[in-house]
Write an enzyme that holds these catalytic residues in place. Sequence first.
Site, PDB file in Angstrom:
ATOM      1  N   ASP A 293     -10.221  23.196 -18.803  1.00  0.00           N
ATOM      2  CA  ASP A 293     -10.223  24.590 -18.359  1.00  0.00           C
ATOM      3  C   ASP A 293      -9.913  25.482 -19.555  1.00  0.00           C
ATOM      4  OD1 ASP A 293      -9.964  27.037 -17.084  1.00  0.00           O
ATOM      5  OD2 ASP A 293      -8.779  26.258 -15.419  1.00  0.00           O
TER       6      ASP A 293
ATOM      7  N   ARG B 267     -10.305  28.920 -19.508  1.00  0.00           N
ATOM      8  CA  ARG B 267     -10.220  30.319 -19.105  1.00  0.00           C
ATOM      9  C   ARG B 267      -8.976  31.012 -19.665  1.00  0.00           C
ATOM     10  NH1 ARG B 267     -11.211  29.501 -12.779  1.00  0.00           N
ATOM     11  NH2 ARG B 267      -9.941  27.670 -13.288  1.00  0.00           N
TER      12      ARG B 267
END
Length: 205
Positions: free
Chosen positions: A126, A128
């Site tokens: 991930d 983000r």
Amino acid sequence: MPLEYIASCQLPTPYAVFRMHGFQESKTGKEHIALTLGDVSTPEPVLARTHSECLTGDALYSMRCDCGYQLQEALRSIAEAERGLIMYLRQEGRGIGLLNKVRAYNLQDQGADTVQANEQLGFAADLRDYSICQPMLEHLGIRSIRLMTNNPRKVDSLRNMGIEVVERVPIEVGRNPHNTNYLNTKAGKLGHWLATHQDDELPPR
């Protein structure tokens, strides 16, 4: 993160007429939006969702993930509450981009799970970055939020930036036979707060 406010306008939807606010990252030129409903500048915590772009789920009705279902549920919930916020961040594929997402889906077609596919492409599970949210909230005058999410990392990231998250509101929708393994992987490997069970009934769009 330096973020420039561009303009605002009305956005009629099947759920309500939202106010859409455009922002642009000063360094990269990447564009993001926020949708608001009602007066979000008052002291009461705002029902909010931080939603990362998912073209396949949000626009093409993909059933491989739960993103589109979550976006629709957030819009519906905010309309019902008559007050709220959606921060729509341009972070396709948990930050790897659209074409790499297609590559990751190809690896998933061959048996990899969503985490393994990202890692096989050389990415973290991930990527983000939620620091975009802080200047958005400051611009909109929002002091505290009730965050619609199943992701503990979102809650921790926003709180670590000094954003007051007074409540986590579950948003578990859209489980179907096409995304069960995906959701189970998010729960098992990424720590998302999700039930891990098979549901063969396809939810309505």
